[in-house]
Design a protein around this motif. Structure first.
Motif, PDB file in Angstrom:
ATOM      1  N   TRP A  76     -43.213   1.655 -17.004  1.00  0.00           N
ATOM      2  CA  TRP A  76     -42.582   2.124 -15.765  1.00  0.00           C
ATOM      3  C   TRP A  76     -41.069   1.943 -15.830  1.00  0.00           C
ATOM      4  N   ILE A  77     -40.621   0.902 -16.519  1.00  0.00           N
ATOM      5  CA  ILE A  77     -39.179   0.702 -16.680  1.00  0.00           C
ATOM      6  C   ILE A  77     -38.566   1.870 -17.446  1.00  0.00           C
ATOM      7  N   LEU A  78     -39.192   2.223 -18.566  1.00  0.00           N
ATOM      8  CA  LEU A  78     -38.685   3.315 -19.388  1.00  0.00           C
ATOM      9  C   LEU A  78     -38.751   4.643 -18.648  1.00  0.00           C
ATOM     10  N   LEU A  79     -39.815   4.857 -17.888  1.00  0.00           N
ATOM     11  CA  LEU A  79     -39.958   6.101 -17.135  1.00  0.00           C
ATOM     12  C   LEU A  79     -38.863   6.226 -16.078  1.00  0.00           C
ATOM     13  N   ALA A  80     -38.611   5.147 -15.349  1.00  0.00           N
ATOM     14  CA  ALA A  80     -37.555   5.168 -14.332  1.00  0.00           C
ATOM     15  C   ALA A  80     -36.190   5.361 -14.971  1.00  0.00           C
ATOM     16  N   TYR A  81     -35.965   4.713 -16.102  1.00  0.00           N
ATOM     17  CA  TYR A  81     -34.677   4.828 -16.805  1.00  0.00           C
ATOM     18  C   TYR A  81     -34.450   6.259 -17.292  1.00  0.00           C
ATOM     19  N   LEU A  82     -35.445   6.860 -17.896  1.00  0.00           N
ATOM     20  CA  LEU A  82     -35.312   8.232 -18.386  1.00  0.00           C
ATOM     21  C   LEU A  82     -35.124   9.220 -17.247  1.00  0.00           C
TER      22      LEU A  82
END
Length: 279
Positions: A86-92
């Protein structure tokens, strides 16, 4: 408490179970609603001065309220998942929106949105990786997502200005650039002065902000911690980290954007691309 040689303490609010956080959110909306009185005052003043901004002010207030409310629920959901995905998804997602916005500023540059997005991704990811490896921040949603948002936002502004300024300067000084190319200069050598000028102009506000931080106004991160109950000494430690990472991410992103722009500025024969500079 965060690990590292120089430990930084951060104030965290306790999370309620189930839907308790939603109930608490609704209960706490009294102050934000009351604060709309300030906007209504601005609307009245706009009407009296015949500025015709009343509709835009009300729309902006409604949109800000809606966007912040939605993102608040989304972040609460992500914080409760404890999942790196979820961190990577929000960042992207943030990088994608920032790349699109910065690319809009430099519409004349082919594939400008992709250039801006790649530049922002490079600058913020490198900076974030260093901060995590040095244990300045733990790799958890509560820390990484807000920090990434600040870096992406600043990198977006700097990258958009760099790209637009570089293209405009080369267009104004096409004769000088073409002369240098004709004499055997590489694209980097021929546009050195234009690149330098674009980077200085784009990065100056970030550097000036670091010079005056705390003297003119208290930055958002520091203000938020103090209002949340943290001591001023804890707040300044976080703000120092924030200012350092913003300068790092913005500088890397802006420099990368100049490198990514060259394939669109020049032909394979090292000549200026007419389609880019004829508009």
């Amino acid at each position: 408490m965060m690990p590292g040689n120089h430990t930084i303490h951060y104030h965290e609010a306790e999370e309620g179970g189930g839907l308790g956080w939603m109930v608490e959110f609704l209960r706490s909306m009294g102050k934000p609603v009351a604060a709309t009185a300030v906007v209504l005052l601005a609307v009245v003043l706009s009407y009296l001065q015949k500025l015709s901004l009343e509709g835009e002010m009300l729309y902006a207030m409604f949109r800000a309220f809606l966007q912040l409310s939605v993102i608040g629920f989304v972040l609460q959901f992500i914080f409760n998942q404890h999942n790196a995905g979820w961190i990577l998804l929000a960042y992207l997602f943030m990088v994608t929106v920032a790349g699109y916005t910065a690319g809009q500023r430099a519409k004349q540059i082919p594939r400008g949105k992709y250039v801006a997005g790649a530049s922002i991704l490079a600058g913020t990811s490198i900076t974030m990786l260093l901060l995590v490896l040095m244990r300045v921040f733990p790799f958890t949603p509560r820390y990484i997502i807000p920090v990434a948002g600040m870096m992406v936002g600043n990198s977006m502004t700097v990258t958009g200005v760099t790209m637009k300024r570089l293209r405009d300067d080369i267009q104004v000084q096409m004769n000088l650039v073409e002369t240098a190319l004709a004499l055997g200069a590489t694209p980097r050598q021929a546009t050195h002065q234009q690149v330098k000028r674009a980077l200085v102009i784009a990065l100056s506000p970030v550097v000036d902000n670091a010079k005056t931080v705390g003297l003119i106004s208290l930055p958002g991160a520091m203000t938020g911690m103090i209002m949340g109950g943290a001591s001023p000494l804890e707040a300044i430690q976080l703000q120092i980290v924030v200012m350092n990472m913003l300068i790092g991410a913005s500088t890397i992103s802006s420099i990368m954007s100049t490198y990514f722009c060259w394939p669109t500025f020049f032909t394979k024969a090292y000549q200026l691309e007419p389609k880019v500079f004829s508009q």
